[in-house]
Structures are given as structure tokens and as C-alpha cells.
Design a protein around this motif. Structure first.
Motif, PDB file in Angstrom:
ATOM      1  N   LEU A   1       9.825  -0.909  -7.143  1.00 57.69           N
ATOM      2  CA  LEU A   1       8.517  -0.974  -7.791  1.00 57.69           C
ATOM      3  C   LEU A   1       8.569  -0.156  -9.069  1.00 57.69           C
ATOM      4  O   LEU A   1       9.029   0.994  -9.060  1.00 57.69           O
ATOM      5  CB  LEU A   1       7.434  -0.415  -6.861  1.00 57.69           C
ATOM      6  CG  LEU A   1       5.995  -0.495  -7.374  1.00 57.69           C
ATOM      7  CD1 LEU A   1       5.481  -1.928  -7.289  1.00 57.69           C
ATOM      8  CD2 LEU A   1       5.076   0.436  -6.576  1.00 57.69           C
TER       9      LEU A   1
ATOM     10  N   LYS B   1       4.415  -1.648 -15.186  1.00 60.43           N
ATOM     11  CA  LYS B   1       4.439  -2.830 -16.041  1.00 60.43           C
ATOM     12  C   LYS B   1       5.144  -2.494 -17.356  1.00 60.43           C
ATOM     13  O   LYS B   1       4.920  -1.444 -17.942  1.00 60.43           O
ATOM     14  CB  LYS B   1       3.013  -3.301 -16.343  1.00 60.43           C
ATOM     15  CG  LYS B   1       2.330  -4.018 -15.197  1.00 60.43           C
ATOM     16  CD  LYS B   1       2.808  -5.465 -15.098  1.00 60.43           C
ATOM     17  CE  LYS B   1       1.972  -6.230 -14.092  1.00 60.43           C
ATOM     18  NZ  LYS B   1       2.355  -7.654 -14.002  1.00 60.43           N
TER      19      LYS B   1
ATOM     20  N   ALA C   1       1.218  -3.012  -4.877  1.00 62.42           N
ATOM     21  CA  ALA C   1       1.213  -3.786  -6.121  1.00 62.42           C
ATOM     22  C   ALA C   1       0.043  -4.771  -6.169  1.00 62.42           C
ATOM     23  O   ALA C   1      -0.481  -5.067  -7.249  1.00 62.42           O
ATOM     24  CB  ALA C   1       2.540  -4.540  -6.276  1.00 62.42           C
ATOM     25  N   ARG C   2      -0.386  -5.271  -4.998  1.00 65.70           N
ATOM     26  CA  ARG C   2      -1.475  -6.252  -4.941  1.00 65.70           C
ATOM     27  C   ARG C   2      -2.850  -5.592  -4.884  1.00 65.70           C
ATOM     28  O   ARG C   2      -3.863  -6.268  -5.079  1.00 65.70           O
ATOM     29  CB  ARG C   2      -1.327  -7.156  -3.707  1.00 65.70           C
ATOM     30  CG  ARG C   2      -0.131  -8.076  -3.736  1.00 65.70           C
ATOM     31  CD  ARG C   2      -0.230  -9.141  -2.642  1.00 65.70           C
ATOM     32  NE  ARG C   2      -0.421  -8.568  -1.315  1.00 65.70           N
ATOM     33  CZ  ARG C   2       0.567  -8.206  -0.508  1.00 65.70           C
ATOM     34  NH1 ARG C   2       1.823  -8.340  -0.913  1.00 65.70           N
ATOM     35  NH2 ARG C   2       0.312  -7.701   0.688  1.00 65.70           N
TER      36      ARG C   2
ATOM     37  N   GLN D   1      -2.538  -3.073  -8.889  1.00 64.85           N
ATOM     38  CA  GLN D   1      -2.607  -4.393  -9.527  1.00 64.85           C
ATOM     39  C   GLN D   1      -2.801  -4.273 -11.037  1.00 64.85           C
ATOM     40  O   GLN D   1      -3.684  -3.562 -11.509  1.00 64.85           O
ATOM     41  CB  GLN D   1      -3.736  -5.220  -8.927  1.00 64.85           C
ATOM     42  CG  GLN D   1      -3.755  -6.667  -9.411  1.00 64.85           C
ATOM     43  CD  GLN D   1      -4.765  -7.512  -8.664  1.00 64.85           C
ATOM     44  OE1 GLN D   1      -5.718  -6.993  -8.084  1.00 64.85           O
ATOM     45  NE2 GLN D   1      -4.561  -8.805  -8.649  1.00 64.85           N
TER      46      GLN D   1
ATOM     47  N   MET E   1       4.698  -3.484 -10.923  1.00 61.64           N
ATOM     48  CA  MET E   1       5.258  -4.771 -10.510  1.00 61.64           C
ATOM     49  C   MET E   1       6.507  -4.536  -9.664  1.00 61.64           C
ATOM     50  O   MET E   1       7.214  -3.534  -9.843  1.00 61.64           O
ATOM     51  CB  MET E   1       5.611  -5.628 -11.728  1.00 61.64           C
ATOM     52  CG  MET E   1       6.609  -4.992 -12.673  1.00 61.64           C
ATOM     53  SD  MET E   1       6.891  -6.001 -14.149  1.00 61.64           S
ATOM     54  CE  MET E   1       8.135  -5.010 -15.008  1.00 61.64           C
ATOM     55  N   THR E   2       6.761  -5.438  -8.733  1.00 63.36           N
ATOM     56  CA  THR E   2       8.005  -5.406  -7.968  1.00 63.36           C
ATOM     57  C   THR E   2       9.061  -6.184  -8.733  1.00 63.36           C
ATOM     58  O   THR E   2       8.754  -7.186  -9.383  1.00 63.36           O
ATOM     59  CB  THR E   2       7.819  -6.019  -6.574  1.00 63.36           C
ATOM     60  OG1 THR E   2       7.315  -7.354  -6.711  1.00 63.36           O
ATOM     61  CG2 THR E   2       6.837  -5.202  -5.743  1.00 63.36           C
ATOM     62  N   VAL E   3      10.304  -5.729  -8.651  1.00 63.44           N
ATOM     63  CA  VAL E   3      11.404  -6.400  -9.352  1.00 63.44           C
ATOM     64  C   VAL E   3      12.622  -6.488  -8.440  1.00 63.44           C
ATOM     65  O   VAL E   3      12.759  -5.727  -7.482  1.00 63.44           O
ATOM     66  CB  VAL E   3      11.793  -5.661 -10.658  1.00 63.44           C
ATOM     67  CG1 VAL E   3      10.646  -5.687 -11.655  1.00 63.44           C
ATOM     68  CG2 VAL E   3      12.203  -4.215 -10.376  1.00 63.44           C
TER      69      VAL E   3
END
Length: 251
Positions: free
Chosen positions: A117, A120, A189-190, A194, A198-200
Motif C-alpha cells: 500500500l 497516490k 484503501a476502500r 480512499q 492505492m494498492t500496487v
């Protein structure tokens, strides 16, 4: 499932849960209060709620035991089982060979993995990008073990006592990334993260969660039978989809 059924299920999450008989044995069950959405404190009721909490309530009812629920930091859970201070633990606990040497596990009840995580706009795309970075993870977790085993430069790895601590560190830029269990990372993240995080990358180190019991526990078979029955009659699916959305076909 009907709304009334879900209300009935939720009502079974009191700290002491009746298993249906006056003579049922009362076991000490422990969880970590910060692993959302598996277990978390409901601020309105003051009770623990979440996926794991509904799973253990249903398992107890079917296996035939009452239980008293306790909470503690995750890193104290396995030692508490070792010393016999508690009988059962459910807290998104990954089944590992090392842990199986000192506690008993139920059959797996959830398939998971580890996930990155970042904020952004981060340039991190995969695990190798974490080399030399400041990374938050959780004390006593398999994610911490994975980082220490797979990073050449692990000086920037910081273990935190709770998941909320490491997410706060990420948001405040105290760390560059968080590496932890995929469902917990995805949930943050949700929700609170939010638009900010972001997850990567892919899932790392596929894992399975199990209910942990004191070594040599007489309840292992009963717990496994309860889990199997829940999956067979659709109860597991209903609980899963309440917390995670549509259940994959292969689960």
C-alpha cells in the motif's frame, strides 16, 4: 439471506456467547481488536464485530461451547495460547510451519496474501521497489518476516503494534509504504484511505488463515466439523459476502 437472519447472527456477538446448552464448556477466545474488517470495535455498542467475530460465534454454536472474548495485541496471541492463558484465537492468523510447532490450527477458513500500500502518486510498482525505503508493517506478523527475509536493505522496516498505527504513518509520510495482509490493506484503501492511497503489485506469499487452538486441544475436530458444515449449508458464504462482497467460485 433475510435481514432478520443477519440481525440474529449479529446479536450472537456478545462477549459471552451461549452455545445452546446450559452445560456447555466456556472457553477463552482471544482476538486482535484492530484487524479490520475481520475484527474491530463497534463504537456504538462497544462490542467486537467483523468477519472473524461472526465466524467464531457460529463455530461455537455448532461445536457446542460457550466463550468469553478477550482482546490483545497480535504479537501476544500465540504466546497466550502457549501458556494456556487462552484456549482459542481467531485474528486473521496465518497458518505457518513455525506456528504449527507450538499451537494447533483448524482447517483453513480464509485464503489471503500480502500486499503493498502506497500514497497516490507513488513510483512503487512491485516489491523490489521497496529496497531502501521506509516501510510500515505489523509486529509479529508474517508480513514483517517476509520483509526481513526478502529485502537486502531492511533498515527502514518499522513494525507497528496496530494496523491503524502503520496507516497513520503512511498518511503522515513517516513511511513510504505499508506491507501487510491483503484484505486489511484493501479495506483501508476502500474506506478511510480512499482517494489518498492505492494498492500496487501482485499478492505476495499466498497465505491461509486458521483458527488457532492450544496445542493438543480436544476441540480441533469439532471446530473443523463446524467450519465444514458452514461452508456446506451456505452460512460461510453469507458471512463472507456481508464483509467482502461476492465470494470467488474457488473458495
Amino acid at each position: 439471506m433475510t435481514t432478520q437472519w443477519l440481525k440474529t447472527l449479529g446479536a450472537s456477538l456478545a462477549l459471552t456467547v451461549a452455545a445452546g446448552t446450559a452445560s456447555a464448556e466456556t472457553l477463552k477466545v482471544v482476538t486482535d481488536p484492530s484487524f479490520v474488517p475481520f475484527e474491530m470495535m463497534d463504537q456504538k455498542s462497544g462490542e467486537m464485530i467483523g468477519f472473524d467475530m461472526e465466524i467464531i460465534a457460529e463455530v461455537a454454536k455448532r461445536a457446542g461451547f460457550d466463550y468469553e472474548l478477550q482482546t490483545m495485541d497480535f504479537n501476544g496471541i500465540i504466546p497466550a495460547l502457549q501458556t494456556g492463558n487462552v484456549d482459542i484465537a481467531i485474528a486473521g492468523i496465518t497458518i505457518t510451519e513455525e506456528r504449527e510447532k507450538i499451537v494447533d490450527f483448524s482447517d483453513p477458513y480464509y485464503d489471503s496474501g500480502l500486499r503493498i500500500l502506497v500514497r497516490k502518486g507513488s513510483d512503487v510498482d512491485e516489491f523490489s521497489d521497496l529496497e531502501g525505503m521506509k516501510i510500515g508493517t505489523k509486529i509479529g506478523s508474517t508480513s514483517y518476516d517476509y520483509l526481513m527475509a526478502n529485502l537486502e536493505n531492511d533498515d527502514g522496516v518499522t513494525p507497528y503494534p496496530g494496523s491503524s498505527d502503520m496507516y497513520m504513518a503512511l498518511m503522515s509520510r513517516a513511511v513510504d509504504a505499508v506491507f501487510y495482509d491483503a484484505p486489511n490493506v484493501g479495506y483501508f484503501a476502500r474506506t478511510k484511505g480512499q482517494g489518498k492511497v492505492m494498492t500496487v503489485g501482485p499478492l505476495y506469499e499466498g497465505q491461509q488463515y486458521g483458527i488457532a487452538l492450544v496445542d493438543g486441544s480436544e476441540w480441533v475436530d469439532d471446530v473443523n466439523q463446524a467450519l465444514a458444515a458452514m461452508k456446506e449449508d451456505g452460512t460461510y458464504k453469507a458471512i463472507y459476502e456481508k464483509w467482502f462482497g461476492p465470494m470467488p467460485d474457488d473458495m
